[in-house]
Motif scaffolding. Structure first.
Motif, PDB file in Angstrom:
ATOM      1  N   PHE A 240       0.802  -1.222   0.000  1.00 56.04           N
ATOM      2  CA  PHE A 240       0.000   0.000   0.000  1.00 56.04           C
ATOM      3  C   PHE A 240       0.837   1.274   0.000  1.00 56.04           C
ATOM      4  O   PHE A 240       0.424   2.298  -0.553  1.00 56.04           O
ATOM      5  CB  PHE A 240      -0.947   0.006   1.218  1.00 56.04           C
ATOM      6  N   THR A 241       2.024   1.218   0.578  1.00 58.46           N
ATOM      7  CA  THR A 241       2.844   2.423   0.731  1.00 58.46           C
ATOM      8  C   THR A 241       3.153   3.146  -0.575  1.00 58.46           C
ATOM      9  O   THR A 241       3.201   4.393  -0.588  1.00 58.46           O
ATOM     10  CB  THR A 241       4.147   2.082   1.479  1.00 58.46           C
ATOM     11  N   PRO A 242       3.398   2.450  -1.720  1.00 50.82           N
ATOM     12  CA  PRO A 242       3.668   3.197  -2.958  1.00 50.82           C
ATOM     13  C   PRO A 242       2.602   4.227  -3.308  1.00 50.82           C
ATOM     14  O   PRO A 242       2.903   5.240  -3.945  1.00 50.82           O
ATOM     15  CB  PRO A 242       3.736   2.087  -4.022  1.00 50.82           C
ATOM     16  N   PHE A 243       1.359   3.988  -2.883  1.00 47.77           N
ATOM     17  CA  PHE A 243       0.280   4.916  -3.213  1.00 47.77           C
ATOM     18  C   PHE A 243       0.252   6.151  -2.317  1.00 47.77           C
ATOM     19  O   PHE A 243      -0.401   7.138  -2.647  1.00 47.77           O
ATOM     20  CB  PHE A 243      -1.073   4.197  -3.142  1.00 47.77           C
ATOM     21  N   VAL A 244       0.921   6.116  -1.173  1.00 47.33           N
ATOM     22  CA  VAL A 244       0.905   7.273  -0.275  1.00 47.33           C
ATOM     23  C   VAL A 244       2.215   8.054  -0.309  1.00 47.33           C
ATOM     24  O   VAL A 244       2.288   9.150   0.255  1.00 47.33           O
ATOM     25  CB  VAL A 244       0.587   6.856   1.177  1.00 47.33           C
ATOM     26  N   LEU A 245       3.251   7.518  -0.953  1.00 49.61           N
ATOM     27  CA  LEU A 245       4.529   8.228  -0.998  1.00 49.61           C
ATOM     28  C   LEU A 245       4.488   9.419  -1.946  1.00 49.61           C
ATOM     29  O   LEU A 245       5.210  10.400  -1.752  1.00 49.61           O
ATOM     30  CB  LEU A 245       5.650   7.276  -1.412  1.00 49.61           C
ATOM     31  N   GLY A 246       3.667   9.334  -2.994  1.00 46.77           N
ATOM     32  CA  GLY A 246       3.577  10.432  -3.945  1.00 46.77           C
ATOM     33  C   GLY A 246       4.867  10.677  -4.695  1.00 46.77           C
ATOM     34  O   GLY A 246       5.235  11.840  -4.960  1.00 46.77           O
ATOM     35  N   MET A 247       5.585   9.638  -5.060  1.00 47.22           N
ATOM     36  CA  MET A 247       6.883   9.749  -5.719  1.00 47.22           C
ATOM     37  C   MET A 247       6.847   9.115  -7.100  1.00 47.22           C
ATOM     38  O   MET A 247       5.929   8.377  -7.457  1.00 47.22           O
ATOM     39  CB  MET A 247       7.964   9.058  -4.876  1.00 47.22           C
ATOM     40  N   SER A 248       7.906   9.378  -7.867  1.00 50.68           N
ATOM     41  CA  SER A 248       8.103   8.726  -9.151  1.00 50.68           C
ATOM     42  C   SER A 248       8.527   7.280  -8.923  1.00 50.68           C
ATOM     43  O   SER A 248       8.874   6.902  -7.794  1.00 50.68           O
ATOM     44  CB  SER A 248       9.201   9.455  -9.936  1.00 50.68           C
ATOM     45  N   PRO A 249       8.535   6.438  -9.985  1.00 51.93           N
ATOM     46  CA  PRO A 249       9.031   5.072  -9.810  1.00 51.93           C
ATOM     47  C   PRO A 249      10.435   5.018  -9.219  1.00 51.93           C
ATOM     48  O   PRO A 249      10.732   4.145  -8.397  1.00 51.93           O
ATOM     49  CB  PRO A 249       8.988   4.505 -11.236  1.00 51.93           C
ATOM     50  N   TYR A 250      11.308   5.958  -9.626  1.00 46.50           N
ATOM     51  CA  TYR A 250      12.663   5.967  -9.060  1.00 46.50           C
ATOM     52  C   TYR A 250      12.644   6.283  -7.572  1.00 46.50           C
ATOM     53  O   TYR A 250      13.387   5.685  -6.785  1.00 46.50           O
ATOM     54  CB  TYR A 250      13.534   7.005  -9.785  1.00 46.50           C
ATOM     55  N   GLY A 251      11.801   7.235  -7.166  1.00 44.44           N
ATOM     56  CA  GLY A 251      11.711   7.575  -5.748  1.00 44.44           C
ATOM     57  C   GLY A 251      11.196   6.416  -4.923  1.00 44.44           C
ATOM     58  O   GLY A 251      11.758   6.082  -3.871  1.00 44.44           O
ATOM     59  N   ILE A 252      10.124   5.760  -5.409  1.00 43.44           N
ATOM     60  CA  ILE A 252       9.579   4.606  -4.696  1.00 43.44           C
ATOM     61  C   ILE A 252      10.600   3.473  -4.664  1.00 43.44           C
ATOM     62  O   ILE A 252      10.793   2.815  -3.636  1.00 43.44           O
ATOM     63  CB  ILE A 252       8.272   4.130  -5.369  1.00 43.44           C
ATOM     64  N   GLY A 253      11.282   3.265  -5.797  1.00 41.64           N
ATOM     65  CA  GLY A 253      12.303   2.221  -5.850  1.00 41.64           C
ATOM     66  C   GLY A 253      13.426   2.469  -4.870  1.00 41.64           C
ATOM     67  O   GLY A 253      13.922   1.545  -4.214  1.00 41.64           O
ATOM     68  N   ALA A 254      13.842   3.747  -4.742  1.00 41.08           N
ATOM     69  CA  ALA A 254      14.927   4.086  -3.814  1.00 41.08           C
ATOM     70  C   ALA A 254      14.505   3.848  -2.369  1.00 41.08           C
ATOM     71  O   ALA A 254      15.280   3.313  -1.556  1.00 41.08           O
ATOM     72  CB  ALA A 254      15.341   5.539  -4.008  1.00 41.08           C
ATOM     73  N   VAL A 255      13.270   4.227  -2.034  1.00 41.39           N
ATOM     74  CA  VAL A 255      12.773   4.022  -0.669  1.00 41.39           C
ATOM     75  C   VAL A 255      12.763   2.524  -0.338  1.00 41.39           C
ATOM     76  O   VAL A 255      13.261   2.103   0.722  1.00 41.39           O
ATOM     77  CB  VAL A 255      11.362   4.621  -0.506  1.00 41.39           C
TER      78      VAL A 255
END
Length: 402
Positions: A240-255
């Motif tokens: 679920f977290t990818p939907f609340v981070l509000g980031m690009s694929p690279y940002g989500i991937g880095a997290v």
């Protein structure tokens, strides 16, 4: 020790490094890395998939649900199959199924097709990961603990690198990560074909009912049900977290790469030390309470809109998740006198049900009520897991001998 002796009655040697292993073990571990990459692979591209296929977050979350539900159910047949065709053939069958369905996932024209192909992927994944653990435990030097550390290292590296691969390939197109995984699994298929000698088939064939019968053991059922609630909390964070981070694929991937690194480090370096120092059950209590607190803190960060704190807290959940992954696996293998493949199948059947439920339930709560609620429910699940361990602690007495 025979396959049916309780592993908890002997302590594996600590002097042997888990990294000094035959090439066949590393070939299996490499394929396990790629298998676990498939879990987090779609994380950075979930918003892109939703956009590309005109789907809602809850619809896209079914990519996890179909995958884990089929994985859970298929765990009940893995021992039946491997005891008849052999471990190597089962590994190769699982890998072949993953290659086919990962490639088909990349061709999907609708979210319904993608959900269906992910379900097929889950079948191959179940055949592979349940058998891979048994093969690594049976082939590795240094005892059960060393083998499990190596297996959890593969899990950690796979979970860490999956989001990174998903981000890099997903930046080109959301379909690319699926084709990339299919190619890597094909490499794993070749390595196992060449390097792994076919282990001897067990003298006794596993019955379809054996994993469920094994769950009649109080210690194994306690471990499995506790892990179900833990997995609900775990996959709430992952799915679920990818939907609340509000980031690009690279940002989500880095997290999630940073998160996965903490999963790997705590699984391999911290969990064994803490296990030896304070014991299996206290380690589980510690990790579950820490995950509970972090889930509650994530909910609070969302409530007040503290984005930097949200990112730090999500990454930090990798620590208790890594601890739990290793110690739960060890506990499931050691707490009963069931043969390890049978105990593993029964345990994984129950625990993956938590992974199947969490993504959809979390996404619906986030869509219909508030994104705070999935993490609040995750914290409650951790609390329930701790309560189960306390109430049924007498069934976990064999773990105190480790």
């Amino acid at each position: 020790m025979t396959a049916t002796e309780p592993a908890a009655l002997s302590t594996p040697p600590r002097s042997r490094s888990p990294w000094h292993q035959p090439l066949s073990v590393y070939a299996t571990a490499f394929a396990a890395v790629v298998a676990f990459m498939g879990i987090g692979l779609v994380d950075p591209i979930l918003p892109s998939i939703a956009e590309g296929l005109n789907a809602t977050p809850s619809q896209v979350s079914l990519l996890f649900t179909s995958y884990f539900l089929v994985t859970a159910l298929a765990m009940l047949i893995t021992g039946f199959i491997s005891s008849r065709i052999g471990s190597k053939a089962t590994l190769l069958l699982g890998l072949a199924i993953v290659v086919v369905f990962a490639a088909l996932s990349g061709t999907s024209g609708s979210v319904a097709e993608l959900i269906g192909f992910r379900a097929g992927w889950g079948l191959g994944n179940a055949l592979f990961i349940a058998t891979a653990l048994a093969v690594i435990v049976g082939s590795a030097t240094g005892g059960v603990e060393s083998a499990i550390v190596l297996y959890e290292a593969a899990l950690g590296v796979g979970i860490a690198s999956g989001p990174l691969l998903g981000a890099v390939l997903g930046d080109w197109h959301w379909r690319a990560p699926f084709f990339g995984t299919a190619a890597l699994m094909a490499v794993g298929f070749i390595l196992i074909t060449v390097l792994l000698a076919a282990p001897a088939r067990p003298a006794t064939k596993t019955r379809l009912s054996d994993p469920l019968r094994a769950l009649a053991h109080g210690g194994l059922s306690t471990t499995a049900v506790t892990a179900l609630f833990y997995n609900f909390a775990f996959f709430t964070v992952l799915a679920f977290t990818p939907f609340v981070l509000g980031m690009s694929p690279y940002g989500i991937g880095a997290v999630f790469f940073a998160w996965g690194v903490l999963v790997a480090v705590s699984s391999v370096a911290v969990a064994p030390r803490l296990h030896h120092r304070i014991g299996a059950v206290p380690t589980l209590h510690t990790a579950l309470v820490l995950l509970l607190l972090l889930q509650a803190a994530i909910a609070a960060a969302l409530l007040v809109g503290a984005q930097p704190a949200l990112v730090v807290l999500v990454i930090a959940t990798g620590i208790p998740i890594g601890l739990n992954n290793t110690v739960f696996t060890e506990a499931a293998m050691e707490v009963s006198d069931a043969p390890r493949p049978v105990a593993s199948a029964g345990y994984n059947f129950v625990r993956w049900l938590g992974g199947a439920c969490a993504p959809f339930v979390a996404a619906k709560l986030g869509e219909d009520i508030s994104p705070v609620y999935p993490y609040a429910l995750g914290a409650v699940c951790c609390l329930v897991a701790v309560a189960i361990l306390l109430v049924r602690r007498r069934h976990l007495a064999p773990l105190r001998a480790v």
